[in-house]
Design an enzyme around this catalytic site. Structure first.
Site, PDB file in Angstrom:
ATOM      1  N   GLU A  11       0.797  -1.217   0.000  1.00 53.11           N
ATOM      2  CA  GLU A  11       0.000   0.000   0.000  1.00 53.11           C
ATOM      3  C   GLU A  11       0.836   1.278   0.000  1.00 53.11           C
ATOM      4  O   GLU A  11       0.294   2.354  -0.242  1.00 53.11           O
ATOM      5  CB  GLU A  11      -0.953  -0.011   1.204  1.00 53.11           C
ATOM      6  N   ASP A 198     -13.786  -6.743  -1.535  1.00 54.62           N
ATOM      7  CA  ASP A 198     -14.958  -7.610  -1.562  1.00 54.62           C
ATOM      8  C   ASP A 198     -16.159  -6.772  -1.164  1.00 54.62           C
ATOM      9  O   ASP A 198     -16.010  -5.649  -0.684  1.00 54.62           O
ATOM     10  CB  ASP A 198     -14.792  -8.808  -0.622  1.00 54.62           C
TER      11      ASP A 198
END
Length: 236
Positions: A11, A198
């Site tokens: 990240e 998700d």
């Protein structure tokens, strides 16, 4: 000075590679890279997973000279109508795993603390614009709303639905609300950006490592748009 923070190496790696004239610093246990990113002096760090790591890193970045903070990473969507890859910009953040209900407090609220911590409106507005500029290219949506954080990996569909129902959350992760609490206590404006790996309707990235790499690249692009905007409006 703006600090850019992520939980895991993927990240933060893209932004670190783009730093010009980087200098490695130590702030307590935290490794911090200082340099020019798209013409702006920034501090960049990886905090590790979880609320304690996030709060410590926020405090250490403040001590290293940060006056504002931008957190980016992935999260799980918990609201209807979302798609894998969509982006969420936080309006406020709540700690969903806090339970002091036996003492008369609502779920998520610590004694002596608010029910949630609000992201800086100006930073979040600029972040939303920057996210929209990047997301529109490949059909991603940008959502804006509450993010729920806790030291739990939420894998249950029923628990995800409850987070949306009980807290009004759009997504769930493990660091943002701790960043928000620490930054608010320090008087440091902040904003949080998450990409959804998700969703509440059981959609999920088929290849999570590839999704993580692609989302990190997209969020680095959002950071670029954020920094290359009208720099007089950036909280530094």
């Amino acid at each position: 000075m703006l600090a850019i923070l992520g939980a895991i190496e993927t990240e933060v790696a893209d932004n670190r590679r783009l730093l010009q004239d980087p200098v490695e610093l130590r702030a307590g246990h935290l490794t911090v890279h200082r340099g020019q990113l798209h013409g702006v002096e920034v501090l960049l760090a990886r905090c590790g997973v979880g609320k304690v790591n996030a709060a410590m890193a926020t405090t250490l970045l403040h001590s290293a000279g940060a006056t504002s903070l931008l957190f980016t990473g992935v999260a799980g969507g918990v609201a209807p109508g979302q798609q894998v890859g969509d982006l969420v910009v936080a309006t406020d953040l709540v700690q969903h795993d806090v339970d002091v209900t036996a003492l008369g407090r609502p779920p998520g609220q610590l004694l002596g603390e608010p029910g949630s911590w609000s992201a800086d409106p100006a930073m979040s507005g600029r972040l939303r614009e920057a996210a929209g500029a990047s997301a529109a290219r490949d059909g991603r949506a940008v959502h804006e709303g509450r993010i729920a954080s806790g030291d739990q990996f939420v894998a249950s569909a029923s628990r995800a639905a409850a987070l949306h129902t009980d807290f009004g959350a759009l997504c769930v992760e493990m660091e943002g609300a701790a960043v928000a609490q620490a930054a608010t206590s320090l008087g440091m404006p902040f904003a949080v950006l998450r990409a959804l790996s998700d969703t509440a309707d059981h959609g999920a990235a088929q290849d999570f490592p590839a999704f993580l790499t692609g989302s990190a690249r997209l969020m680095a692009e959002v950071v670029e748009h954020y920094l290359r905007g009208d720099q007089s409006k950036i909280a530094l």
